[in-house]
Design a protein around this motif. Sequence first.
Motif, PDB file in Angstrom:
ATOM      1  N   GLU A 147       0.806  -1.223   0.000  1.00  0.00           N
ATOM      2  CA  GLU A 147       0.000   0.000   0.000  1.00  0.00           C
ATOM      3  C   GLU A 147       0.839   1.273   0.000  1.00  0.00           C
ATOM      4  O   GLU A 147       0.343   2.341  -0.359  1.00  0.00           O
ATOM      5  N   PHE A 148       2.107   1.159   0.380  1.00  0.00           N
ATOM      6  CA  PHE A 148       2.958   2.345   0.444  1.00  0.00           C
ATOM      7  C   PHE A 148       3.905   2.449  -0.762  1.00  0.00           C
ATOM      8  O   PHE A 148       4.825   3.253  -0.762  1.00  0.00           O
ATOM      9  N   VAL A 149       3.667   1.603  -1.780  1.00  0.00           N
ATOM     10  CA  VAL A 149       4.534   1.559  -2.961  1.00  0.00           C
ATOM     11  C   VAL A 149       3.734   1.958  -4.198  1.00  0.00           C
ATOM     12  O   VAL A 149       2.696   1.345  -4.481  1.00  0.00           O
ATOM     13  N   PRO A 150       4.162   2.979  -4.946  1.00  0.00           N
ATOM     14  CA  PRO A 150       3.445   3.350  -6.162  1.00  0.00           C
ATOM     15  C   PRO A 150       3.643   2.308  -7.260  1.00  0.00           C
ATOM     16  O   PRO A 150       4.609   1.545  -7.237  1.00  0.00           O
ATOM     17  N   LYS A 151       2.727   2.296  -8.230  1.00  0.00           N
ATOM     18  CA  LYS A 151       2.884   1.401  -9.373  1.00  0.00           C
ATOM     19  C   LYS A 151       4.152   1.781 -10.138  1.00  0.00           C
ATOM     20  O   LYS A 151       4.448   2.967 -10.316  1.00  0.00           O
ATOM     21  N   CYS A 152       4.873   0.747 -10.586  1.00  0.00           N
ATOM     22  CA  CYS A 152       6.137   1.004 -11.274  1.00  0.00           C
ATOM     23  C   CYS A 152       6.421  -0.150 -12.235  1.00  0.00           C
ATOM     24  O   CYS A 152       6.152  -1.312 -11.915  1.00  0.00           O
ATOM     25  N   PHE A 153       6.954   0.189 -13.426  1.00  0.00           N
ATOM     26  CA  PHE A 153       7.205  -0.813 -14.455  1.00  0.00           C
ATOM     27  C   PHE A 153       8.581  -0.606 -15.074  1.00  0.00           C
ATOM     28  O   PHE A 153       9.042   0.539 -15.218  1.00  0.00           O
ATOM     29  N   TYR A 154       9.223  -1.713 -15.444  1.00  0.00           N
ATOM     30  CA  TYR A 154      10.382  -1.604 -16.329  1.00  0.00           C
ATOM     31  C   TYR A 154       9.841  -1.237 -17.709  1.00  0.00           C
ATOM     32  O   TYR A 154       8.932  -1.909 -18.225  1.00  0.00           O
ATOM     33  N   LEU A 155      10.368  -0.197 -18.309  1.00  0.00           N
ATOM     34  CA  LEU A 155       9.885   0.233 -19.610  1.00  0.00           C
ATOM     35  C   LEU A 155      10.027  -0.878 -20.648  1.00  0.00           C
ATOM     36  O   LEU A 155       9.174  -1.044 -21.526  1.00  0.00           O
ATOM     37  N   ARG A 156      11.078  -1.681 -20.505  1.00  0.00           N
ATOM     38  CA  ARG A 156      11.334  -2.768 -21.460  1.00  0.00           C
ATOM     39  C   ARG A 156      10.220  -3.810 -21.466  1.00  0.00           C
ATOM     40  O   ARG A 156      10.025  -4.536 -22.445  1.00  0.00           O
ATOM     41  N   ASP A 157       9.461  -3.916 -20.353  1.00  0.00           N
ATOM     42  CA  ASP A 157       8.451  -4.965 -20.215  1.00  0.00           C
ATOM     43  C   ASP A 157       7.067  -4.546 -20.711  1.00  0.00           C
ATOM     44  O   ASP A 157       6.148  -5.373 -20.749  1.00  0.00           O
ATOM     45  N   LEU A 158       6.909  -3.281 -21.074  1.00  0.00           N
ATOM     46  CA  LEU A 158       5.584  -2.789 -21.449  1.00  0.00           C
ATOM     47  C   LEU A 158       5.314  -2.996 -22.933  1.00  0.00           C
ATOM     48  O   LEU A 158       6.024  -2.455 -23.784  1.00  0.00           O
ATOM     49  N   SER A 159       4.278  -3.782 -23.246  1.00  0.00           N
ATOM     50  CA  SER A 159       3.858  -3.926 -24.641  1.00  0.00           C
ATOM     51  C   SER A 159       2.921  -2.792 -25.031  1.00  0.00           C
ATOM     52  O   SER A 159       2.753  -2.475 -26.207  1.00  0.00           O
ATOM     53  N   SER A 160       2.300  -2.168 -24.033  1.00  0.00           N
ATOM     54  CA  SER A 160       1.498  -0.958 -24.238  1.00  0.00           C
ATOM     55  C   SER A 160       1.675  -0.068 -23.014  1.00  0.00           C
ATOM     56  O   SER A 160       2.011  -0.557 -21.934  1.00  0.00           O
ATOM     57  N   TYR A 161       1.445   1.220 -23.176  1.00  0.00           N
ATOM     58  CA  TYR A 161       1.642   2.168 -22.081  1.00  0.00           C
ATOM     59  C   TYR A 161       0.344   2.389 -21.315  1.00  0.00           C
ATOM     60  O   TYR A 161      -0.750   2.212 -21.862  1.00  0.00           O
ATOM     61  N   PRO A 162       0.444   2.776 -20.038  1.00  0.00           N
ATOM     62  CA  PRO A 162      -0.759   3.140 -19.292  1.00  0.00           C
ATOM     63  C   PRO A 162      -1.515   4.256 -20.013  1.00  0.00           C
ATOM     64  O   PRO A 162      -0.905   5.137 -20.635  1.00  0.00           O
ATOM     65  N   GLY A 163      -2.839   4.220 -19.940  1.00  0.00           N
ATOM     66  CA  GLY A 163      -3.646   5.225 -20.622  1.00  0.00           C
ATOM     67  C   GLY A 163      -3.557   6.600 -19.998  1.00  0.00           C
ATOM     68  O   GLY A 163      -3.925   7.604 -20.631  1.00  0.00           O
ATOM     69  N   ASP A 164      -3.060   6.671 -18.759  1.00  0.00           N
ATOM     70  CA  ASP A 164      -2.955   7.954 -18.048  1.00  0.00           C
ATOM     71  C   ASP A 164      -1.485   8.337 -17.841  1.00  0.00           C
ATOM     72  O   ASP A 164      -1.036   8.532 -16.711  1.00  0.00           O
ATOM     73  N   LEU A 165      -0.729   8.465 -18.931  1.00  0.00           N
ATOM     74  CA  LEU A 165       0.709   8.765 -18.828  1.00  0.00           C
ATOM     75  C   LEU A 165       0.991  10.061 -18.071  1.00  0.00           C
ATOM     76  O   LEU A 165       2.084  10.231 -17.517  1.00  0.00           O
ATOM     77  N   GLU A 166      -0.001  10.958 -18.045  1.00  0.00           N
ATOM     78  CA  GLU A 166       0.204  12.209 -17.305  1.00  0.00           C
ATOM     79  C   GLU A 166       0.386  11.948 -15.812  1.00  0.00           C
ATOM     80  O   GLU A 166       0.861  12.831 -15.067  1.00  0.00           O
ATOM     81  N   ASN A 167       0.030  10.745 -15.367  1.00  0.00           N
ATOM     82  CA  ASN A 167       0.162  10.392 -13.953  1.00  0.00           C
ATOM     83  C   ASN A 167       1.421   9.586 -13.658  1.00  0.00           C
ATOM     84  O   ASN A 167       1.529   8.947 -12.604  1.00  0.00           O
ATOM     85  N   TYR A 168       2.387   9.608 -14.586  1.00  0.00           N
ATOM     86  CA  TYR A 168       3.627   8.848 -14.425  1.00  0.00           C
ATOM     87  C   TYR A 168       4.846   9.742 -14.635  1.00  0.00           C
ATOM     88  O   TYR A 168       4.767  10.783 -15.293  1.00  0.00           O
TER      89      TYR A 168
END
Length: 392
Positions: A272-293
């Motif tokens: 609960e104290f950790v924000p969502k986080c991704f390795y860019l290399r692993d993303l086949s598509s980007y989150p729809g709300d990129l303004e929140n990253y």
Amino acid sequence: MITELRKKFNSEYTHQKYDAFLKDLNTSFKYPVDFRVSETPLFLGEDLKEKLLKACDELCQQVTSTDFKEKMKDAVPAHLNILGETDHPEFFVFDFAICRNESGEFYPKLIELQGFPTLYGYQYFFEQKLREHFDIPENYTSYFNNVTPDEYVKMMKDVIVADADPENAILLEIEPEKQKTRVDFAATEKLIGVREVCISDLIKRNKNIFYKKNGKEIPIERIYNRVIFDELSRTSAKFNFDIREELKVTWIPHPNWFYKMSKYSLPVLKGEFVPKCFYLRDLSSYPGDLENYVLKPLFSFAGLGVKVDVTKQMLDEIKDPENYILQEKVEYARLIETPDEKAKVEIRMMFIWQDEPLLVNNLVRESKGKMMGVDFNKNKTWVGGSTALHKV
């Protein structure tokens, strides 16, 4: 955070007190403080303290697990992998933004972690000087787990020097006299007798290394490491051997932990104290709300290369996605009452690992700008470095 203490501190504050406090900090060591010192500590309420302790406990369980170590096996760049890696880092920290939920409650959100020492020596003196110049209640402390200031110093010495002569232990850095954190090097020497040495001044013979003191070569047994090795390529520092060679020396902490507990770790941490986080290399598509990253390079420090206004085009143009992470934005709360606007807070929870990880101290950074850095807080007051004080 604690209304009555905040009101009392602010009402008793004077520029003269602050100036005397700064002068004391700047003249107590061979180096001055090269970063802005805030006019105030954070008075940490019980509710937020308990949440911080819970967050630290949850993260400690994760970073000490076998699963975490397995996932971090490729974290160290091959050209920076140094022999003699230890089972754990003797010093590490968790950085939390202080946020506010819809109910108005404050809570911590992880920003970063580091298997690397921070201002451990300086923070000891900072709390001491703060008490000398401001009226701080005796039952408030910056330390945790009932650690006293004297015990804190002993722990530092036991971990860094151990059974060696302090003369045979060094604090290693790149051109230490030019670093913004050099006051900590001076504070560490004052506390435990370990002096800073530039990596360019190391002398290697076979598997042994030495430094010169008063013209005499002194053998090095233990290195309190403050070198960020990927910084070497951005400096003019030269040394006449490959640091990856086998050396008869103990690293505290081992340099590999700088990478294993770092931004590289963020996508594998949960809670609960950790924000969502991704390795860019692993993303086949980007989150729809990129303004929140935010986009962060894996191998950088001091905020270099962080992009806060992320677009699909920006991500598509990155040629080395394996070197980046995409992290959910964290909104800092404005919580410290100051003479003008409220200040935001980032708190660094500081651990020493002897038999087991132990939370021992903290440091705080206060900001009124878009980000925490100096460039975003120019011409502002009641911002900069400080500490969080909580009731014992």
